[in-house]
Design a protein around this motif. Structure first.
Motif, mmCIF file in Angstrom:
data_model
loop_
_atom_site.group_PDB
_atom_site.id
_atom_site.type_symbol
_atom_site.label_atom_id
_atom_site.label_comp_id
_atom_site.label_asym_id
_atom_site.label_seq_id
_atom_site.Cartn_x
_atom_site.Cartn_y
_atom_site.Cartn_z
ATOM 1 N N GLU A 1 0.833 -1.208 0.000
ATOM 2 C CA GLU A 1 0.000 0.000 0.000
ATOM 3 C C GLU A 1 0.869 1.261 0.000
ATOM 4 O OE1 GLU A 1 -3.805 1.772 2.490
ATOM 5 O OE2 GLU A 1 -2.735 0.015 3.252
ATOM 6 N N SER A 2 1.873 1.286 0.841
ATOM 7 C CA SER A 2 2.772 2.432 0.907
ATOM 8 C C SER A 2 3.523 2.640 -0.418
ATOM 9 C CB SER A 2 3.761 2.244 2.057
ATOM 10 O OG SER A 2 4.651 3.328 2.136
ATOM 11 N N LEU A 3 3.990 1.538 -0.989
ATOM 12 C CA LEU A 3 4.730 1.625 -2.249
ATOM 13 C C LEU A 3 3.842 2.057 -3.412
ATOM 14 C CD1 LEU A 3 6.947 -1.547 -1.794
ATOM 15 C CD2 LEU A 3 7.705 0.848 -1.699
ATOM 16 N N LEU A 4 2.558 1.770 -3.324
ATOM 17 C CA LEU A 4 1.632 2.254 -4.352
ATOM 18 C C LEU A 4 1.569 3.781 -4.348
ATOM 19 C CD1 LEU A 4 -1.299 -0.313 -4.051
ATOM 20 C CD2 LEU A 4 0.282 -0.039 -5.988
ATOM 21 N N TYR A 5 1.662 4.376 -3.167
ATOM 22 C CA TYR A 5 1.699 5.837 -3.087
ATOM 23 C C TYR A 5 2.947 6.384 -3.783
ATOM 24 C CZ TYR A 5 -2.305 6.357 0.021
ATOM 25 O OH TYR A 5 -3.576 6.378 0.544
ATOM 26 N N VAL A 6 4.069 5.718 -3.596
ATOM 27 C CA VAL A 6 5.301 6.135 -4.276
ATOM 28 C C VAL A 6 5.102 6.068 -5.784
ATOM 29 C CG1 VAL A 6 7.751 5.611 -4.651
ATOM 30 C CG2 VAL A 6 6.769 5.389 -2.356
ATOM 31 N N ALA A 7 4.552 4.949 -6.246
ATOM 32 C CA ALA A 7 4.324 4.772 -7.681
ATOM 33 C C ALA A 7 3.381 5.841 -8.232
ATOM 34 C CB ALA A 7 3.778 3.382 -7.959
ATOM 35 N N LEU A 8 2.358 6.178 -7.463
ATOM 36 C CA LEU A 8 1.429 7.225 -7.879
ATOM 37 C C LEU A 8 2.131 8.578 -7.938
ATOM 38 C CD1 LEU A 8 -1.497 8.157 -8.527
ATOM 39 C CD2 LEU A 8 -1.776 8.501 -6.051
ATOM 40 N N ASP A 9 2.872 8.898 -6.882
ATOM 41 C CA ASP A 9 3.553 10.192 -6.809
ATOM 42 C C ASP A 9 4.582 10.369 -7.920
ATOM 43 O OD1 ASP A 9 2.002 10.732 -4.591
ATOM 44 O OD2 ASP A 9 3.609 10.356 -3.143
ATOM 45 N N LEU A 10 5.191 9.260 -8.332
ATOM 46 C CA LEU A 10 6.185 9.319 -9.405
ATOM 47 C C LEU A 10 5.552 9.163 -10.787
ATOM 48 C CD1 LEU A 10 9.043 7.198 -7.781
ATOM 49 C CD2 LEU A 10 8.895 9.697 -7.978
ATOM 50 N N GLU A 11 4.226 9.064 -10.796
ATOM 51 C CA GLU A 11 3.436 8.914 -12.025
ATOM 52 C C GLU A 11 3.786 7.641 -12.798
ATOM 53 O OE1 GLU A 11 3.733 12.637 -14.141
ATOM 54 O OE2 GLU A 11 2.689 13.714 -12.550
#
Length: 122
Positions: free
Chosen positions: A79-89
């Motif tokens: 879940e946390s890493l999905l936020y990273v992926a989203l933030d980095l587009e």
């Protein structure tokens, strides 16, 4: 329904779907080139289902609960890493929302199963 195999556990079934979904989005060109993040999220998502399987075959509720807790924490990591992926587009908002919902549901199923295991071990 009696659980005879880890493959009968609902949280394992959903985690299996989640593995496929994460592997699909990490094939994306931007994501695929970020080897560390791609590897981290793939390892974490596989860990969810692997810990459920490993714990099931432990022959001890206490050990099974420990492995289910590891699985739950791996889901939090995803879940946390999905936020990273989203933030980095690396993923779209729609992909993020769908994956996050599946992770949340998986965590609820794992949490519910942990409560069940604790209630049967007393």
């Amino acid at each position: 329904m009696k659980i005879e195999s880890f493959t009968d556990i609902e949280s394992w079934k959903l985690a299996r779907e989640l593995v496929k979904d994460v592997y699909t989005v990490t094939k994306n060109n931007k994501f695929a080139k970020d080897y560390r993040l791609k590897d981290q999220i793939q390892r974490a998502v596989v860990s969810i289902m692997s810990n459920i399987a490993e714990g099931f075959d432990s022959n001890s509720n206490k050990t099974f609960i420990n492995f289910m807790n590891y699985s739950y924490r791996s889901a939090s990591e995803v879940e946390s890493l999905l936020y990273v992926a989203l933030d980095l587009e690396y993923i779209t908002k729609t992909e993020f929302d769908e994956l996050k919902e599946k992770v949340s549901t998986t965590k609820k199923l794992i949490g519910g199963f942990i409560k069940y295991l604790k209630s049967t071990s007393n």
